[in-house]
Enzyme design. Sequence first.
Site, PDB file in Angstrom:
ATOM      1  N   GLU A 116    -109.725  21.425   0.602  1.00  0.00           N
ATOM      2  CA  GLU A 116    -109.380  21.085   1.975  1.00  0.00           C
ATOM      3  C   GLU A 116    -108.128  20.228   1.885  1.00  0.00           C
ATOM      4  O   GLU A 116    -108.186  19.074   1.465  1.00  0.00           O
ATOM      5  CB  GLU A 116    -110.510  20.289   2.640  1.00  0.00           C
ATOM      6  CG  GLU A 116    -110.209  20.026   4.107  1.00  0.00           C
ATOM      7  CD  GLU A 116    -110.766  18.713   4.645  1.00  0.00           C
ATOM      8  OE1 GLU A 116    -110.840  18.579   5.864  1.00  0.00           O
ATOM      9  OE2 GLU A 116    -111.105  17.800   3.865  1.00  0.00           O
ATOM     10  N   ASP A 148    -113.533  18.191  -0.626  1.00  0.00           N
ATOM     11  CA  ASP A 148    -113.217  17.513   0.619  1.00  0.00           C
ATOM     12  C   ASP A 148    -111.996  16.595   0.436  1.00  0.00           C
ATOM     13  O   ASP A 148    -111.889  15.900  -0.570  1.00  0.00           O
ATOM     14  CB  ASP A 148    -114.453  16.674   0.998  1.00  0.00           C
ATOM     15  CG  ASP A 148    -114.373  16.063   2.368  1.00  0.00           C
ATOM     16  OD1 ASP A 148    -114.178  16.816   3.327  1.00  0.00           O
ATOM     17  OD2 ASP A 148    -114.515  14.826   2.469  1.00  0.00           O
TER      18      ASP A 148
HETATM   19  C1  GLC Z   1    -113.338  16.222   5.845  1.00  0.00           C
HETATM   20  C2  GLC Z   1    -114.486  16.896   6.540  1.00  0.00           C
HETATM   21  C3  GLC Z   1    -114.889  16.072   7.717  1.00  0.00           C
HETATM   22  C4  GLC Z   1    -115.288  14.693   7.254  1.00  0.00           C
HETATM   23  C5  GLC Z   1    -114.183  14.061   6.407  1.00  0.00           C
HETATM   24  C6  GLC Z   1    -114.659  12.835   5.708  1.00  0.00           C
HETATM   25  O1  GLC Z   1    -112.196  16.185   6.604  1.00  0.00           O
HETATM   26  O2  GLC Z   1    -114.141  18.201   6.883  1.00  0.00           O
HETATM   27  O3  GLC Z   1    -115.926  16.666   8.439  1.00  0.00           O
HETATM   28  O4  GLC Z   1    -115.553  13.868   8.350  1.00  0.00           O
HETATM   29  O5  GLC Z   1    -113.708  14.936   5.430  1.00  0.00           O
HETATM   30  O6  GLC Z   1    -115.417  13.170   4.578  1.00  0.00           O
END
Ligand code: GLC
Length: 553
Positions: free
Chosen positions: A243, A201
Amino acid sequence: MINDLWYKNAVVYCLNLSTFMDADGDGVGDFKGLMRRLDYLHGLGITAIWLMPFQPSPGRDHGYDVSDYYNVDPRYGTLGDFVEFTHAAKSRGIRVIIDLVVNHTSDQHPWFQEARRDPKSRHRDWYVWSDRKPANAGTGMVFPGVQKTTWTHDKLAKAYYFHRFYEFQPDLNTSHPEVHAEILKIMGFWIELGVAGFRMDAVPFIISGKGPEVDRPVEHFDMLRSFREFVQWRQGDAVLLAEANILPQDDLKYFGDDGDRMHMCFNFQVNQTLFYALASADTRPLAKALNATEPRPATAQWGLFLRNHDELDLGRLTEKQRRTVFAAFGPDPCMQLYDRGIRRRLAPMLDGDRRRMELAYSLLFTLPGTPVLRYGDEIGMGDDLSLPERECARTPMQWSTEPNGGFTKAKTPEVPVISGGPYGFERINAAIQRRNPESLLNWMERIIRMRKECPEIGWGRFAVIDAGDPGVLALRYDWRNNAVLVVHNLKDKPCEVALDPGPTGGSPRLTNLLSEDHADVGEDGRACLVLEAYGYRWFRVGGLDYILRRSDL
Ligand code: GLC
């Protein structure tokens, strides 16, 4: 080799435990429920599950606020259930990737509780503090509008702490050696329990310099290498999927020039331009994004997606392009979020139009990368715009016409199941679609099967082929003497194109992989194709009726 780099041709299915299947009847999904649905997923043909956060959490951001990295939230089951689940998945040939949320913890995490109470505590420096409110406190919010600042005062600590996301998600001081070591330990723990990798993440924020004086954060890319090394030492075929919503010029920094950093990254460039293409029938920005994101090490791979659990982020498009997508897919302000995205599910964005959904998924399965499906999209689930922010597209899976869509025996599930209207569980559910050979679900199963039979897409090199029409996208993949050609018409009108598919290996035939509508390359080296509105074709080039020359594998 092929097995080792399994992620190059995987089909990933992303799901949230709490809304997938509830076995114990408390209104919240759980591991036992998910296990009962593994045969369904196996039948669909997916080869990996990306499981969203399931660790103990106050649940203020759907589990992306973890309060214990080494456990399972009791609402979902126990660590024992988790291991049963990874075992059951493995025995069906399905790998399990889990979310690794280590840019921040929950403010309820014992580390943060200790850190705020005692400036001398071991965990104080695990977070990012400032005595005074930093000048940049009003900048860099990930959720503008909902989130007011990135530095919040804590009474107990008598200091400000940094949080890139919501104020209940204090950032970890990720460049601190002890924090770094703890992150590795967390990965090692879950690998031991059977996972095949992690969806990391918020990677750009993990590696970015943090502190009150930091105005233009510098990224520490070496960190990515150390994560990669650790994971691979522990388990050779485990992967890291980042991500990271980044620009193409930074792609190689995330993959590493020698492929020694992230195995995979989500391709946000392609995602956004793809939605622009679907909205405008102009495929040129998408073709540009495909070419711009093409360079990557041989062992690296893109993760491709249409929708995910967050809003459809359109922040990388030009203002004009973004307005076009808003007008087409989210015209009502209540469908938009943070001024940059759309919070709906795919099916309602496309007016439930089967032709457009097939087109969108056909693109997802044939663009360069590994497709990542979101639960419920295989049956065309809708959204509930009365729910706040991103919640609207996170409603329970619709299994059948039973009460609450068969998701739970509880009277009132924690998150309401969509009921009534065109997307209610009474009409859209897996049971009805399973019995109907023409359903979206069965189409999805067939297209997944065909994707698996076209390893060229995951392994090969691609070229955008000029179809002479910006509304038509044609791509050719080559890999070990095999080639496929995929053609998509994004317009709402039929069209005819004449294109040069490149070398055909002696036979003029383009074998249609999905129907009997084959084509031939003429004397002039061109193939004439007539495409219906939103039509798509998958061809194998060179008259090979069978899928692969096995001897070439
Ligand atoms: C990422 C996740 C999202 C979350 C954020 C904070 O962007 O995809 O859903 O709110 O991280 O962890």
